[in-house]
Design an enzyme around this catalytic site. Structure first.
Site, PDB file in Angstrom:
ATOM      1  N   ASP A  54      -8.157  -2.239  -1.395  1.00 55.90           N
ATOM      2  CA  ASP A  54      -7.070  -1.272  -1.253  1.00 55.90           C
ATOM      3  C   ASP A  54      -7.684   0.038  -0.759  1.00 55.90           C
ATOM      4  O   ASP A  54      -8.870   0.293  -0.984  1.00 55.90           O
ATOM      5  CB  ASP A  54      -6.337  -1.034  -2.582  1.00 55.90           C
ATOM      6  CG  ASP A  54      -4.911  -0.515  -2.359  1.00 55.90           C
ATOM      7  OD1 ASP A  54      -3.959  -1.340  -2.422  1.00 55.90           O
ATOM      8  OD2 ASP A  54      -4.746   0.689  -2.092  1.00 55.90           O
ATOM      9  N   ASP A  77     -10.357   1.089   3.538  1.00 53.54           N
ATOM     10  CA  ASP A  77      -9.216   1.542   4.336  1.00 53.54           C
ATOM     11  C   ASP A  77      -9.023   0.565   5.492  1.00 53.54           C
ATOM     12  O   ASP A  77      -9.893   0.424   6.355  1.00 53.54           O
ATOM     13  CB  ASP A  77      -9.501   2.960   4.862  1.00 53.54           C
ATOM     14  CG  ASP A  77      -8.328   3.513   5.641  1.00 53.54           C
ATOM     15  OD1 ASP A  77      -7.348   2.765   5.888  1.00 53.54           O
ATOM     16  OD2 ASP A  77      -8.393   4.706   6.014  1.00 53.54           O
ATOM     17  N   ASN A 104      -2.392  -9.069   3.622  1.00 57.16           N
ATOM     18  CA  ASN A 104      -1.141  -8.552   3.047  1.00 57.16           C
ATOM     19  C   ASN A 104      -0.816  -7.131   3.472  1.00 57.16           C
ATOM     20  O   ASN A 104       0.355  -6.782   3.605  1.00 57.16           O
ATOM     21  CB  ASN A 104      -1.235  -8.616   1.519  1.00 57.16           C
ATOM     22  CG  ASN A 104      -0.101  -7.844   0.851  1.00 57.16           C
ATOM     23  OD1 ASN A 104       1.047  -8.274   0.869  1.00 57.16           O
ATOM     24  ND2 ASN A 104      -0.428  -6.689   0.282  1.00 57.16           N
ATOM     25  N   SER A 156       7.130  -9.987   8.004  1.00 59.04           N
ATOM     26  CA  SER A 156       8.447  -9.455   7.655  1.00 59.04           C
ATOM     27  C   SER A 156       9.483  -9.941   8.661  1.00 59.04           C
ATOM     28  O   SER A 156       9.164 -10.181   9.838  1.00 59.04           O
ATOM     29  CB  SER A 156       8.395  -7.922   7.692  1.00 59.04           C
ATOM     30  OG  SER A 156       9.701  -7.377   7.681  1.00 59.04           O
ATOM     31  N   TYR A 169       6.739  -0.595  12.942  1.00 55.76           N
ATOM     32  CA  TYR A 169       6.761  -1.679  11.942  1.00 55.76           C
ATOM     33  C   TYR A 169       7.208  -2.978  12.613  1.00 55.76           C
ATOM     34  O   TYR A 169       6.558  -4.020  12.475  1.00 55.76           O
ATOM     35  CB  TYR A 169       7.691  -1.303  10.793  1.00 55.76           C
ATOM     36  CG  TYR A 169       7.592  -2.232   9.595  1.00 55.76           C
ATOM     37  CD1 TYR A 169       6.428  -2.303   8.838  1.00 55.76           C
ATOM     38  CD2 TYR A 169       8.665  -3.051   9.227  1.00 55.76           C
ATOM     39  CE1 TYR A 169       6.335  -3.161   7.741  1.00 55.76           C
ATOM     40  CE2 TYR A 169       8.576  -3.902   8.128  1.00 55.76           C
ATOM     41  CZ  TYR A 169       7.411  -3.951   7.391  1.00 55.76           C
ATOM     42  OH  TYR A 169       7.313  -4.798   6.307  1.00 55.76           O
ATOM     43  N   LYS A 173       4.695  -6.137  13.229  1.00 56.43           N
ATOM     44  CA  LYS A 173       4.963  -7.392  12.521  1.00 56.43           C
ATOM     45  C   LYS A 173       5.162  -8.542  13.508  1.00 56.43           C
ATOM     46  O   LYS A 173       4.852  -9.695  13.202  1.00 56.43           O
ATOM     47  CB  LYS A 173       6.170  -7.237  11.591  1.00 56.43           C
ATOM     48  CG  LYS A 173       5.867  -6.370  10.364  1.00 56.43           C
ATOM     49  CD  LYS A 173       4.792  -7.006   9.483  1.00 56.43           C
ATOM     50  CE  LYS A 173       4.495  -6.218   8.240  1.00 56.43           C
ATOM     51  NZ  LYS A 173       3.406  -6.783   7.413  1.00 56.43           N
ATOM     52  N   ALA A 203      11.897  -6.628  -3.817  1.00 53.82           N
ATOM     53  CA  ALA A 203      11.933  -5.460  -4.710  1.00 53.82           C
ATOM     54  C   ALA A 203      10.522  -5.123  -5.155  1.00 53.82           C
ATOM     55  O   ALA A 203      10.117  -5.391  -6.280  1.00 53.82           O
ATOM     56  CB  ALA A 203      12.820  -5.763  -5.913  1.00 53.82           C
TER      57      ALA A 203
HETATM   58  N1  LIG Z   1       8.688  -4.931   0.068  1.00 56.15           N
HETATM   59  C1  LIG Z   1       9.395  -5.496   1.012  1.00 56.15           C
HETATM   60  O1  LIG Z   1      10.639  -5.451   1.006  1.00 56.15           O
HETATM   61  C2  LIG Z   1       8.693  -6.190   2.148  1.00 56.15           C
HETATM   62  C3  LIG Z   1       9.473  -6.905   3.044  1.00 56.15           C
HETATM   63  C4  LIG Z   1       8.853  -7.564   4.073  1.00 56.15           C
HETATM   64  C5  LIG Z   1       7.476  -7.527   4.186  1.00 56.15           C
HETATM   65  N2  LIG Z   1       6.733  -6.816   3.306  1.00 56.15           N
HETATM   66  C6  LIG Z   1       5.288  -6.797   3.492  1.00 56.15           C
HETATM   67  O2  LIG Z   1       4.608  -7.011   2.270  1.00 56.15           O
HETATM   68  C7  LIG Z   1       3.314  -6.407   2.353  1.00 56.15           C
HETATM   69  C8  LIG Z   1       3.034  -5.621   1.098  1.00 56.15           C
HETATM   70  O3  LIG Z   1       4.061  -4.705   0.903  1.00 56.15           O
HETATM   71  P1  LIG Z   1       4.489  -4.217  -0.538  1.00 56.15           P
HETATM   72  O4  LIG Z   1       5.886  -3.778  -0.417  1.00 56.15           O
HETATM   73  O5  LIG Z   1       4.199  -5.274  -1.535  1.00 56.15           O
HETATM   74  O6  LIG Z   1       3.538  -2.956  -0.770  1.00 56.15           O
HETATM   75  P2  LIG Z   1       2.760  -2.440  -2.066  1.00 56.15           P
HETATM   76  O7  LIG Z   1       3.069  -1.010  -2.253  1.00 56.15           O
HETATM   77  O8  LIG Z   1       3.008  -3.286  -3.236  1.00 56.15           O
HETATM   78  O9  LIG Z   1       1.258  -2.596  -1.702  1.00 56.15           O
HETATM   79  C9  LIG Z   1       0.709  -2.011  -0.611  1.00 56.15           C
HETATM   80  C10 LIG Z   1      -0.732  -1.623  -0.963  1.00 56.15           C
HETATM   81  O10 LIG Z   1      -1.362  -1.402   0.279  1.00 56.15           O
HETATM   82  C11 LIG Z   1      -2.204  -0.293   0.118  1.00 56.15           C
HETATM   83  N3  LIG Z   1      -2.512   0.334   1.397  1.00 56.15           N
HETATM   84  C12 LIG Z   1      -1.727   1.167   2.119  1.00 56.15           C
HETATM   85  N4  LIG Z   1      -2.395   1.575   3.216  1.00 56.15           N
HETATM   86  C13 LIG Z   1      -3.612   0.962   3.180  1.00 56.15           C
HETATM   87  C14 LIG Z   1      -4.755   0.986   4.011  1.00 56.15           C
HETATM   88  N5  LIG Z   1      -4.798   1.740   5.123  1.00 56.15           N
HETATM   89  N6  LIG Z   1      -5.825   0.235   3.660  1.00 56.15           N
HETATM   90  C15 LIG Z   1      -5.819  -0.521   2.534  1.00 56.15           C
HETATM   91  N7  LIG Z   1      -4.765  -0.566   1.701  1.00 56.15           N
HETATM   92  C16 LIG Z   1      -3.676   0.170   2.012  1.00 56.15           C
HETATM   93  C17 LIG Z   1      -1.469   0.653  -0.811  1.00 56.15           C
HETATM   94  O11 LIG Z   1      -2.381   1.549  -1.439  1.00 56.15           O
HETATM   95  C18 LIG Z   1      -0.819  -0.318  -1.771  1.00 56.15           C
HETATM   96  O12 LIG Z   1      -1.602  -0.467  -2.921  1.00 56.15           O
HETATM   97  C19 LIG Z   1       3.319  -5.592   3.642  1.00 56.15           C
HETATM   98  O13 LIG Z   1       2.661  -6.289   4.678  1.00 56.15           O
HETATM   99  C20 LIG Z   1       4.782  -5.459   3.970  1.00 56.15           C
HETATM  100  O14 LIG Z   1       5.014  -5.273   5.343  1.00 56.15           O
HETATM  101  C21 LIG Z   1       7.313  -6.137   2.288  1.00 56.15           C
END
Ligand SMILES: NC(=O)c1ccc[n+]([C@@H]2O[C@H](COP(=O)([O-])OP(=O)(O)OC[C@H]3O[C@@H](n4cnc5c(N)ncnc54)[C@H](O)[C@@H]3O)[C@@H](O)[C@H]2O)c1
Length: 283
Positions: A54, A77, A104, A156, A169, A173, A203
């Site tokens: 992370d 990062d 992820n 996504s 985005y 994606k 969620a």
């Molecule tokens: N939540 C939704 O509705 C949804 C829908 C479709 C797809 N997604 C995808 O799911 C994945 C995770 O999303 P989430 O909602 O669970 O997020 P999340 O907030 O649970 O987790 C994201 C993590 O990524 C970390 N992060 C951010 N920038 C970073 C970087 N530059 N380097 C390393 N880590 C970094 C953050 O610190 C965080 O801990 C993403 O790829 C997102 O596009 C989410």
């Protein structure tokens, strides 16, 4: 935990990129949950040793503390290709050769065309696409040497359908889908698989942070899927675990849509509203 099959990853090692969680917990939730965190916890519950990267060391450590198994927290990062490569090396050095890599991490965009800046666009492409390419490139030689490995990309519905609000985005994606297919085609004959879970409205802590938790937002997020609710990070994780496991041994280069029936609904079903299309009792 939903969909946990005991032991599918016993003796295996996984890397989850972006496995912390950044955002508020849901009501009643002890630890804020996001997709990456839920995926790491699910793989660990099925026996995997899990390295979690992370951008925040603290968030990665929080996930590892919750694993209840062997884990390794790594600060990296995803926007920095050297950090992505080093994370793979540190995961292998700390836990052993990688069997599974879950790509992820994904960040939202800056807005629609006309408002999206070049800097925001580049950052989303760097984090959502380039990091996964560089990570995979570093992990692949070890997998090829051992003749097995599985990549799961967290995608996504925005990669296939536009809401008109999130240029970088949506674009990133879509590109991520192509990256997964490229790896599947190029390395399939060497025992490597690559697939994408295409998530709908989940969620997660990030969605609460970015979209808010007011009644209107929660209302439309629950109203749109055919199942009439948002998905949970645990449900996303169960699909990732399937694709990462030997149960999906003959599945590669494809997408598993995990959206509760969001994208199977035709525009007229949405336009007419749920009450008009809901089945009457008994029918
Ligand atoms: N939540 C939704 O509705 C949804 C829908 C479709 C797809 N997604 C995808 O799911 C994945 C995770 O999303 P989430 O909602 O669970 O997020 P999340 O907030 O649970 O987790 C994201 C993590 O990524 C970390 N992060 C951010 N920038 C970073 C970087 N530059 N380097 C390393 N880590 C970094 C953050 O610190 C965080 O801990 C993403 O790829 C997102 O596009 C989410």
């Amino acid at each position: 935990m939903a969909g946990v099959t005991a032991g599918r990853f016993a003796g295996r090692t996984a890397l989850v990129v972006g496995g912390g969680t950044d955002g508020p917990a849901a009501p009643g939730e002890a630890l804020p949950m996001g997709n990456g965190r839920a995926i790491a916890m699910h793989l660990a519950a099925e026996g995997a040793a899990v390295a979690v990267t992370d951008v925040s060391a603290e968030r990665a450590a929080e996930t590892v503390a919750a694993l209840g198994g062997i884990g390794l927290a790594l600060e990296a990062d995803a926007a920095d290709p050297d950090a992505c490569r080093a994370a793979v090396d540190r995961a292998v050095a700390g836990l052993g050769p990688l069997d599974v890599v879950v790509c992820n991490v994904g960040i939202g965009g800056g807005g629609p065309i006309g408002r999206q800046t070049v800097e925001q666009y580049d950052l989303a492409m760097d984090v959502n696409v380039r990091s996964h390419w560089v990570t995979a490139e570093r992990a692949l030689p070890g997998m090829v040497e051992r003749g097995r490995g599985a990549f799961v990309f967290v995608g996504s519905v925005a990669g296939a359908w536009s809401n008109g609000f999130a240029l970088s985005y949506e674009t990133s994606k879509a590109a991520q889908l192509a990256l997964a297919r490229h790896i599947a085609v190029r390395f399939g004959s060497r025992g490597i698989r690559a697939n994408t879970v295409v998530l709908g409205l989940i969620a997660s802590a990030m969605s609460r942070r970015e979209q808010g938790t007011d009644g209107d937002t929660l209302g439309w997020r629950a109203a749109l899927p055919a199942l009439a609710r948002q998905g949970t990070p645990e449900e996303a994780a169960a699909a990732v675990a399937f694709l990462a496991s030997d149960d999906a041994a003959y599945v590669t280069g494809t997408e598993l849509v995990v959206d509760g029936g969001l994208t199977c609904r035709s525009p007229d079903s949405l336009f007419r509203g749920r009450d008009a299309v809901a089945a009457p009792q008994g029918g």
